[in-house]
Design an enzyme around this catalytic site. Sequence first.
Site: not given
Length: 285
Positions: A70, A79, A81, A209-210, A219
């Site tokens: 990330q 994740c 997507n 999002e973290r 998300c």
Amino acid sequence: MSVHDEVGFEKYHGTGNDFLVVDANEYVPDRAAFATRHCDRADGVGADGVLFLALEDRFDPPRVVMTLVQPDGSTAAMCGNGARVAAEWAMERTGAADVMIDTQAGTRHARREGDDVAIEMGEPRFEPEVVPLADEYDEPMLGEDLEGYAVTALNTGVPHAVAFVDDVDAVDVDAVAPPIRSHDAFPEGANVTFASRREDGGFDQRTYERGVEGETASCGTGAVAIAAAARVRDRIAADVVHVSPPGGDLVVSFPEDGAATLTGPVAHEFDGEAAATVDRVEPQP
């Protein structure tokens, strides 16, 4: 910051959730620094993360080992997507309509459905030790007041804090989500997802999002979290739930085994090259 050699990447997005895809065979000495530098939307290419993908096409169906790094340099276990992007990337290379995606949250089966890509997401989990929640929680968090919102906590591959509101567009996500994201209830932090019910029975979605440390256009794990939380809290009884983040439309379905499937479009935007070696910049004292 100094940069050196170049590595090829491909830019994809799933309903606006965008990623740089790098073949894992390419040498990137510091993946965290690479992601931090090139995901930057002001000074880099711009993305919600970097997918390092290793294709193992000797298997039937083909397998892809997926690692998502990330923008803050952390690694996400799952994740939705991103996994759909990984599947599309592998399908384009192999011609297969089915692939297996190996993630840190487990192996997921993906398949092409018309123009869309569907990925099995596993069973959403609400147990405090799985989310995870702080030690003092011995029961699931189902609508607890956190920072003024009734929050439901669950794990859909990564932790999510879901809050149902009247209108997601009225929520100042960048202001209200960070205190929930870093709340003591979540020892590993949590993605914060807001949802509002539409007249057609679906949900509008916005997610902080973290790891991105900001709102994203979509998300996938958040869409699954909305659908699962709504089912548990008796807001819906449907086995198919339509969820609309700002970047497009997703479909979450629940087969009889309790596992969720996430379906939606994937698009290949462009290809490029980026510096493989990026020197870390140490914070000044």
